[in-house]
Design a protein around this motif. Sequence first.
Motif: not given
Length: 474
Positions: A51, A63, A82, A106-107, A175, A373
């Motif tokens: 990301a 990320v 991550r 995660i995000d 998210r 994406t």
Amino acid sequence: MRSLFACSLVVLLVACGEPSRHVVADAGVHDDASAPPITRDVRIADRAVIAWMRTDPSDTWWVEERLAPIPAMRGDRDPGMRAIARAGGDGARIVVWQPAASDVLIDAVMHASGEWTASGIDDEWRPFLARGDRDGLRGRVVLDDPTLADEPGAWLPSANRDALRVGALSAASLRLVVDGDDVVVVLMNDSHAVLAYRVRWRDGDELERVARTLVTPATGMLPALPMGGSYDPFDAMWAQFLVFSASDGEGGTYVTCFTDRARLDAHNAYFDTEHALLRTPEAGTYRPSDVLVVRVDRDGTHAWSRVVGTVDRDDLVFGIAASGERVAVIGRSRREPGHDNTELHVMIAPLSSDGVVGPTITWDAIDSAIAQTAAFDAEGALWVGGTEGWTQNPDGLSLFTDGHPFVVRIAQAEVVRVDGLLPATGGHAELRALAIDEDRVWTAGLENGPLTHTHDADPSRVRSDAWWTYSPRE
């Protein structure tokens, strides 16, 4: 209303007079006037970029992930480790924050102030939010919601309502999107209810919860498990437990997830809607999977919900983009009816911000393909990236051959390839992140990655190398 696909001429792939530069992460920038007209081409060993957080040539943030094999026992985690990373104008990579071993990132998203917010799960499957700046972590808060116990739509009858948790299969659903000073957190809890929380940081690192929305209620769900395998390309096993979100920049947040008959029955009963799967009488007894899209307003109002996808075919969602009045859901669609994986097509389902559904586009790329994406440019054109060229077991989830990245631009419902924006990649390669600014197209992903059974004899060898690049639009 502006047309969803109103756009200008096809982008001319012309260098901006600046020599191409190839970057080996942590080693700086190297000029190479003989290389293709890519302004920057970065490679990072043993990682994947998943990301974008900020796309600025002098201050680039992303990320990244170290791939993980399919979990073999209780407590194993997927996705892999991550971290938040950045690079300055010299291309040198700096890891800004990597959580402790008990947490999984995660995000992460960037605020206009230059601070960032990250989401993750702890070792008890509780969601947390972290806040930081370019120097690293400033604070971490568990996202708690004691009043959720009183929300009947958020729980299965057998659920333990003692805390807000994600499920072991829905960990990657956590998210984030930025909307002004607020962050909207979406997740699928351990009863498979999808929730959206609007929060903001107050007084340093204190978290204020502004609104909570039940996006779609709890429902029973089972994963699609393969027979063996060391790695799960494209999250095929967990796809129905993923949630994606996007902000239109004008107060609307759009949340999307997999839907089948059970999900729609629960949604219709709770919200008094009459949604149906996209099927014709010719489908017979087969009930395909489709995609549910919900708009959530700034005050937490559940504004509307829609079902999108292809008629009589199974669809899976892997992303969503929004800008102003335009929304687009992306993923993949089966070419054949039933559970046939002989060939999978790119699926692009457009909507407007007020819920008007446009004709779904299915694009027959090379062999099988998946959109991973998407982003709108300032002119309103939709750009979609993903992976094509792979083949899959017609009756199962196993990938047999390597894929490679693609980029397309949707011009008045016409799919135009712009693969010249991409660098050369090796082995199994995917495009995982895409961003468009006034001057450049930013792409990122992984190469030299594993297929389903590449490392069955030794899952510890599951790995990939990251790449990211930007290229001039004009």
